[in-house]
Scaffold this motif. Structure first.
Motif, PDB file in Angstrom:
ATOM      1  N   UNK A  68      42.433  43.599  34.293  1.00  0.00           N
ATOM      2  CA  UNK A  68      41.438  42.998  33.402  1.00  0.00           C
ATOM      3  C   UNK A  68      40.360  42.245  34.154  1.00  0.00           C
ATOM      4  N   UNK A  69      40.363  42.344  35.469  1.00  0.00           N
ATOM      5  CA  UNK A  69      39.398  41.589  36.271  1.00  0.00           C
ATOM      6  C   UNK A  69      38.013  42.212  36.236  1.00  0.00           C
ATOM      7  N   UNK A  70      37.146  41.628  37.051  1.00  0.00           N
ATOM      8  CA  UNK A  70      35.757  42.088  37.152  1.00  0.00           C
ATOM      9  C   UNK A  70      35.677  43.130  38.268  1.00  0.00           C
ATOM     10  N   UNK A  71      35.335  44.377  37.929  1.00  0.00           N
ATOM     11  CA  UNK A  71      35.320  45.412  38.968  1.00  0.00           C
ATOM     12  C   UNK A  71      34.265  45.159  40.036  1.00  0.00           C
ATOM     13  N   UNK A  72      33.285  44.274  39.719  1.00  0.00           N
ATOM     14  CA  UNK A  72      32.247  43.958  40.703  1.00  0.00           C
ATOM     15  C   UNK A  72      32.685  42.876  41.684  1.00  0.00           C
ATOM     16  N   UNK A  73      33.885  42.333  41.470  1.00  0.00           N
ATOM     17  CA  UNK A  73      34.364  41.256  42.321  1.00  0.00           C
ATOM     18  C   UNK A  73      35.762  41.601  42.805  1.00  0.00           C
ATOM     19  N   UNK A  74      35.857  41.977  44.074  1.00  0.00           N
ATOM     20  CA  UNK A  74      37.110  42.491  44.621  1.00  0.00           C
ATOM     21  C   UNK A  74      38.244  41.466  44.528  1.00  0.00           C
ATOM     22  N   UNK A  75      37.906  40.184  44.418  1.00  0.00           N
ATOM     23  CA  UNK A  75      38.959  39.167  44.372  1.00  0.00           C
ATOM     24  C   UNK A  75      39.409  38.856  42.949  1.00  0.00           C
ATOM     25  N   UNK A  76      38.822  39.556  42.003  1.00  0.00           N
ATOM     26  CA  UNK A  76      39.150  39.258  40.622  1.00  0.00           C
ATOM     27  C   UNK A  76      40.215  40.212  40.121  1.00  0.00           C
ATOM     28  N   UNK A  77      41.473  39.854  40.407  1.00  0.00           N
ATOM     29  CA  UNK A  77      42.581  40.716  40.029  1.00  0.00           C
ATOM     30  C   UNK A  77      43.350  40.018  38.915  1.00  0.00           C
ATOM     31  N   UNK A  78      43.033  40.430  37.684  1.00  0.00           N
ATOM     32  CA  UNK A  78      43.565  39.735  36.519  1.00  0.00           C
ATOM     33  C   UNK A  78      44.450  40.698  35.729  1.00  0.00           C
TER      34      UNK A  78
END
Lengths: 286, 156, 360
Positions: A68-78
């Motif tokens: 569910x993270x932001x695919x444009x932000x590699x650190x956003x693993x939700x």
């Protein structure tokens, strides 16, 4: 006698996860937890909206959870998880700093890029917003590429709405036409009441149905009725996508559990074009 | 202030706009404009169903209320919809409360007048059947899904 | 044309392989059935037996001749070796930091599969394709370190239908050596350079044209004797029968014992299960065979997708005979007949496929 005997072969390990830690955790709505993860063993491959990971709880097991993270932000693993079984219960109990195993990303993504120039309709029912969130973020990162971006969100009741702060932000987002509806109103709810299908005609009232592309996610019955309603309105069946849920064990197309007709949901899905699966979804127990 | 005439307003409506021009003129003979402020009660359960509302703008909550609890909204209807069906079924009673959620602009058709015109002109009655029934059916279909409690048993 | 040699006694090959240090796996007698297992001695190779196979029936009996290879496939295919019933994937050990993961490493000694029938060669290739697409290297690693000595069938069991699946009774490729038993001895056909090197030092004589012709004739006899045949258009027609009442009728007979999936040489489905010690300090993940006939197989939150026996039988058969084509470009059935023989209710896959696609 000179028959050459080859070396003993080494069989490598399969389905190895990488380890990750819970960075943040958020409870709610209800028995749903959203975990933000930070890989310990290197970096995870970039994911695309609609893909999923296999999350492993020590000693309990592994389940498929959409990213569910932001695919444009590699650190956003939700990952948003509802506490419904042994593994999801163990994952929901994890606190910041706790470790879990992580494999993936797996599966076919929502074809967001390919809808450039079209009216992008996103319909999310209940937890169906979780796998769609990356698609919405991707579209909102380049809104000028779409004729319009329309989001219809449905939930059982106002307190069951997923990501309430995010929905408040999106309500003020000029590039997004947001419509939220609930099946059961609670006192104080001044918004719409009715299933998501009741919102579709109005959500599309400024669009040529032939120019609409729809990404739909939620319980199977909701997706089926949504896509049929969109078909009735003139949205082409080959411009609608849904995301399927089936039992996934390996996520690589070898354990056989997630088969849906001739498709492996883990590999050929979970995102399917509606016209590919519509007939199958009408047959019980496929 | 609306600058459009009532026949023009009806012709612009999602459902009424499908009637032929002659029928719209006939309907306009039973019609007048209504405006409701947010929170205002539009119809009351049990009252005689003297009007049917052709909703133009705004959102309306269909409510069920009981003395000891706040009213429960069971459905919302909107500009483009038609509010009320008790007017066609004897003894012509309003079945649910309806409250404006926002500013609401609508055209009210006098029920007795409308029934009389349909009796006089079966083609008008037929058009009403043909264009109003699909709207009712769509709402009925949605209510069935609502009853199914789709999100009640969903997994992660 | 492939090089062919003549061999009087297949034990000569076995002795040679064993002496060179190969692990040899061949069908041997075990609890009244022929089962591929490790051969310690060339004399372990059974001789002069026949199999009697029919729906729900399997018996081995003394044959009238002293032939080596008249009895065809037994309950166990080669997948027991190449895709074993269970394997540990990895282990995890708790530490103060969380846990660490220990990969599993397994060795596969240089191996010869001796006596692989054409239907099972096809099955090995079909499973290889499943695991290739899944990027699981285990199967391929085992296959690449294995030499295959095939046996062309000179006789068919009553349950065989490999002619209709175009997978036998002659091994066309995928072998290093192929044997055909004739009244003049074994014809040894060389399939690969690796196969040729297995014959080095044996001093075998070239096979005569007459012997080759005799071998062809025996295989043709085996083919001609088959009475069962899958309908040609089964892949296309079976999905059209998805809502046939016949599935319900089959399900009433089916015991859901999962025998058919266990004996099927192409069935590949697995479950992944966790094992922990009592102290919760060590966890292991195991892969083990699973069957689409178990209700839990399709479990999602709220219950199984395929809650009825009819839906589960339909899944198995439709996947095998139809969906497999879409997934992997071939049928999932190689005509070995095991599912017919080993079904305790005697359900006949071929007869059911006919009934479902042609109507009663």
């Amino acid at each position: 006698m000179v028959a050459r005997v080859p070396e003993t072969a080494r069989i490598p390990s399969a389905l190895l996860p990488m380890r990750a830690r819970v960075a943040h955790r958020r409870q709610g709505p209800d028995d749903v937890a959203t975990l933000s993860l930070c890989p310990v063993d290197g970096r995870l491959a970039p994911f695309r909206p609609g893909q999923f990971n296999m999350l492993y709880a020590f000693g309990v097991g592994e389940i498929a959870i959409s990213i569910s993270g932001d695919p444009g932000n590699a650190d956003s693993l939700l990952h948003t998880i509802r506490d419904v079984g042994a593994v999801s219960h163990a994952l929901c109990q994890l606190q910041p700093g706790d470790m879990l195993g992580l494999r993936g990303p797996f599966g076919k993504p929502w074809p967001v890029d390919a809808q450039a120039g079209r009216d992008l309709l996103i319909v999310a029912g209940g937890l169906g917003l979780a796998p769609l969130r990356p698609a919405i973020l991707q579209a909102l990162a380049m809104p000028e590429r779409f004729r319009s971006i329309i989001l219809v969100v449905g939930a059982r009741s106002p307190t069951d709405l997923l990501y309430p702060e995010q929905l408040r932000d999106w309500a003020g987002e000029p590039a997004l036409a947001l419509s939220v509806t609930v099946d059961r109103a609670t006192p104080g709810w001044s918004g719409m009441v009715g299933v998501v299908t009741t919102r579709l005609a109005r959500a599309l009232d400024r669009c040529d149905p032939a120019n609409v592309s729809a990404l739909v996610c939620g319980p199977e019955v909701m997706m089926r009725h949504c896509c049929l309603a969109l078909e009735d309105m003139g949205v082409p069946p080959d411009a609608q996508w849904i995301s399927m849920e089936r039992n996934m064990k390996c996520a690589t197309g070898s354990c056989g559990h997630c088969q849906f007709g001739a498709d492996f949901v883990c590999r050929d899905g979970p995102v399917f074009r509606w016209d590919r699966v519509a007939a199958r979804l009408r047959i019980r127990g496929i | 202030m609306d600058v459009q005439s009532i026949p023009e307003l009806l012709a612009d409506h999602l459902i009424l706009g499908r009637f032929d021009a002659g029928s719209i003129e006939t309907l306009a003979g039973c019609a007048r404009n209504f405006h409701f402020g947010a929170g205002e009660l539009i119809q009351k359960e049990g009252a005689p169903a003297e009007l049917v509302y052709v909703l133009r703008k705004g959102d309306v909550a269909i409510e069920i209320s009981a003395a000891h609890i706040s009213p429960t909204v069971v459905e919302t209807v909107h500009g483009g919809d038609i509010l009320g069906w008790g007017w066609l079924i004897p003894p012509y009673r309003t079945l649910f409360d309806a409250r404006a959620l926002t500013e609401v602009s609508c055209v009210g058709l006098d029920a007795a007048c409308l029934r009389g015109k349909c009796d006089d002109d079966p083609m008008l009655g037929y058009q009403l059947f043909k264009y109003w029934l699909p709207h009712l059916a769509a709402r009925f279909r949605a209510q069935r899904l609502q009853v199914a409690d789709l999100y009640g048993g969903e997994g992660a | 044309m492939r090089e062919c040699y003549a061999l009087d006694d297949p034990r000569l090959l076995l002795e040679n392989f064993l002496a060179a240090g190969w692990r040899v796996i061949a069908p041997v007698l075990s609890e009244g059935a022929l089962v591929p297992d490790v051969v310690q001695d060339a004399d372990d190779l059974p001789r002069g037996i026949l199999d009697s196979q029919a729906p729900g029936h399997y018996r081995l009996e003394e044959g009238a001749t002293r032939r080596w290879f008249d009895a065809v496939v037994g309950p166990r295919g080669w997948k027991h070796w190449l895709h074993p019933p269970e394997r540990r994937l990895w282990r995890a050990l708790r530490n103060e930091d969380g846990f660490e993961i220990r990969p599993e490493v397994e060795d596969w000694p240089p191996t010869i599969f001796f006596g692989v029938r054409a239907c099972d060669l096809a099955a090995i290739a079909r499973q290889a394709e499943v695991f290739r697409r899944a990027a699981d290297p285990a199967h391929a690693t085992r296959v690449s370190a294995t030499r295959i000595v095939a046996v062309n069938c000179g006789r068919s069991a009553r349950t065989c239908f490999c002619v209709s699946t175009a997978t036998g009774p002659r091994a066309e490729d995928g072998f290093d050596l192929a044997l055909t038993e004739t009244d003049e001895g074994m014809l040894v056909e060389v399939g690969t350079d690796a196969g040729a090197s297995l014959l080095e030092g044996l001093g075998l004589r070239r096979a005569s044209d007459h012997m080759r012709a005799r071998a062809r004739a025996r295989i043709a006899e085996a083919a001609a004797s088959q009475t069962r045949a899958l309908p040609k258009d089964v892949a296309k027609r079976l999905p059209e029968a998805a809502e046939s009442p016949r599935w319900e009728a089959i399900a009433k007979r089916c015991l859901h014992c999962t025998n058919c999936t266990a004996v099927c040489p192409t069935c590949f489905c697995t479950d992944i299960v966790d094992r922990t010690d009592l102290s919760d300090q060590r966890a292991e993940r195991w892969e083990r065979w699973d069957s689409c006939f178990t209700p839990g197989f399709s479990e999602v939150h709220g219950g199984p997708v395929r809650s009825s026996g009819a839906a589960r039988y339909r899944q198995w058969m439709t996947h095998k005979l139809s969906g497999w084509h879409q997934q992997f470009g071939t049928s999932g059935c190689t005509g070995c007949g095991r599912c017919i023989t080993w079904c305790p209710a005697g359900i006949d896959l071929v007869a059911e496929a006919r009934a479902l696609t042609e109507g009663d």
